[in-house]
Design an enzyme around this catalytic site. Structure first.
Site, PDB file in Angstrom:
ATOM      1  N   HIS A  59       0.824  -1.221   0.000  1.00 38.80           N
ATOM      2  CA  HIS A  59       0.000   0.000   0.000  1.00 38.80           C
ATOM      3  C   HIS A  59       0.858   1.272   0.000  1.00 38.80           C
ATOM      4  O   HIS A  59       0.497   2.286   0.594  1.00 38.80           O
ATOM      5  CB  HIS A  59      -0.973   0.016   1.186  1.00 38.80           C
ATOM      6  N   ASN A 137     -10.238  -3.589   1.502  1.00 34.84           N
ATOM      7  CA  ASN A 137      -9.869  -3.525   0.091  1.00 34.84           C
ATOM      8  C   ASN A 137     -11.106  -3.266  -0.764  1.00 34.84           C
ATOM      9  O   ASN A 137     -12.230  -3.283  -0.266  1.00 34.84           O
ATOM     10  CB  ASN A 137      -9.224  -4.843  -0.366  1.00 34.84           C
TER      11      ASN A 137
END
Length: 496
Positions: A59, A137
């Site tokens: 990320h 997500n």
């Protein structure tokens, strides 16, 4: 006409010293050499050398926006208090400030936002009881069900440690030996694997959590963010065109939409299940490679989130914002999900490494100003304040009969699930790795199935034959036509 120079603040050092010359170092004569006592230059260049903190292992590329969550006061058709005592859900119209970070998973900080990759969807709620982080997500499932495999799955997706290229042969070598990944692969290599932008994607908590009410009764829960902008995705060809022109198109799209006043919204929905093993299901409800069927466990609206404010500084509000799955408030709790337990340690641990031991003192990570922080923690790198310790600064321990801090009252009812069993290293019993992947394939629109097959053929075509054959076998277990179409695209027989 006023002189703009006259209204500028005076440039200073971090010590507050006015800087009279920011153009030249102090040197011996105009040609140099430079002298060592160039304090302003040394402070300036040494800070510049340290401007970057370590990027996130996963990320790394992301973008933050701020806004608010407005509760409906209900969960579906019932009062929110039926299922949870969490304050932010109790009253219709109650607003809670939020910060959201959207991200890609595998690429580095300057990688493309048009790549095929899960998108992180992390929300920090600044509630009356402190912060709650819902870290998820844009896809509802994950590659693995046990946290011990997390370094392995990420290593397989990251660049080769020798060539530093993302290699399909490495990815599918791991996935072909991990049957539980078939469901996630069927999402990722469909158009949903490349959202058109951050606004036109759903979000999912992925893991299973618990809600607990005032009576101490608990239920299992899954979280869903439903985009009010609709769902838009990209094909490989469309993504390639965007990537050739702009690596940060999704961040730009979100920033400009908020600047225009087109504030994106997502409705938060939950699925609720009684907290037991549910032997009637053909999967384990704590398995994060599975979804809960919505016709059995309906989506229940809880509230709506609106993003209406952009960041003012990328580093302070994006690079240093920190989320963790263990950041829960009263009324929200962990489940026994094996991935969730592992993530809860890993997320906070990586923030202490990246940002420092006092990362929670940073404004972007701290609770709201009206929520007191009272701890006996102190010291560590970059500490710039002392948490409230009560009236006596000499007492930094608990319990004390002199002063200091006291525990919160125990008026609430704690949820106490009963757990028994042998301690062991063993997989969950109801794995059923193929059924939901096959169902996902069959329920896709035809063009999405075609795109999924094409993407898998393109990448598996770069893999060793034994990996191709293994993947075809797995896909055929999901759905006969799924495996057959990929096999035909690779020029292999279905019997392989």
């Amino acid at each position: 006409m006023s002189d703009p120079e006259a209204t500028k603040p005076t440039l200073t050092t971090r010590q507050g010293h006015p800087v009279h010359n920011n153009q030249q170092q102090r040197t011996v004569g105009p040609r140099g050499p430079a002298t060592l006592e160039n304090y302003h230059f040394l402070e300036k260049i040494s800070h510049f050398d340290r401007e970057r903190i370590p990027e996130r292992v996963v990320h790394a590329r992301g973008f933050v926006a701020h806004g608010e969550f407005e509760a409906y006061g209900t969960i579906g058709d019932e009062p929110a208090a039926t299922y949870t005592r969490a304050k932010l859900f109790q009253s219709k119209g109650k607003k809670t400030p939020v910060s959201v970070r959207f991200s890609t998973v595998i690429g580095g900080r300057d990688s493309s936002e048009a790549t095929r990759d899960p998108r992180g969807f992390a929300v920090k709620f600044r509630t009356d009881d402190g912060n709650w982080d819902l870290v998820g997500n844009n896809l509802p499932v994950f590659f693995i069900r046990d946290a011990i495999k997390f370094p392995d799955v990420i290593h397989s997706l990251k660049p080769d440690p020798v060539t530093f290229r993302q290699e399909p042969n490495r990815i599918f070598d791991f996935m072909s030996n991990t049957p539980e990944s078939m469901h996630m692969l069927s999402w990722l290599f469909s158009p949903r694997g490349i959202p058109a932008n951050y606004r036109t994607q759903d979000g999912f908590g992925v893991n299973t959590y618990r809600m607990v009410n005032a009576a101490g009764e608990g239920v299992l829960v899954k979280y869903h963010w439903k985009s009010q902008q609709g769902i838009e995705s990209l094909t490989e060809e469309q993504a390639a065109v965007i990537q050739g022109q702009d690596l940060g198109h999704a961040s730009k799209d979100l920033y400009e939409a908020i600047e225009r006043g087109e504030y994106p919204k997502w409705e938060l929905n939950v699925q609720i299940m009684s907290d037991d093993e549910h032997p009637e299901l053909d999967f384990d409800p704590l398995d994060d490679t599975k979804t809960w069927p919505e016709d059995v466990f309906s989506l229940r609206p809880v509230g709506v989130m609106t993003l209406n404010r952009n960041v003012t500084d990328h580093h302070n509000e994006n690079e240093q914002i920190a989320f963790g799955t263990g950041v829960l408030v009263d009324g929200l709790d962990f489940s026994d999900d094996k991935m969730l337990v592992g993530r809860t340690f890993s997320y906070s641990d990586t923030q202490r490494y990246r940002v420092g031991s006092n990362y929670l003192q940073l404004p972007v990570n701290a609770p709201r100003e009206d929520v007191p922080v009272s701890t006996n923690q102190s010291g560590g790198q970059m500490s710039y304040g002392v948490d409230n310790r009560g009236g006596n600064p000499h007492i930094n321990f608990e319990p004390s009969s002199v002063a200091g801090l006291g525990q919160a009252d125990e008026s609430y009812r704690e949820y106490r699930p009963y757990v028994s069993g042998q301690i062991m290293r063993a997989p969950i019993e109801r794995q059923n790795d193929y059924a939901q992947a096959g169902e996902r394939f069959r329920t896709m629109p035809q063009w999405e199935r075609d795109d999924l097959v094409k993407n898998l053929v393109n990448l598996l075509g770069q893999c060793d034959k034994h990996i191709q054959e293994k993947m075809i076998w797995h896909l055929g277990q999901c759905d006969e036509s799924y495996g057959r179409r990929v096999a035909e695209g690779l020029g292999l027989s279905v019997s392989a």
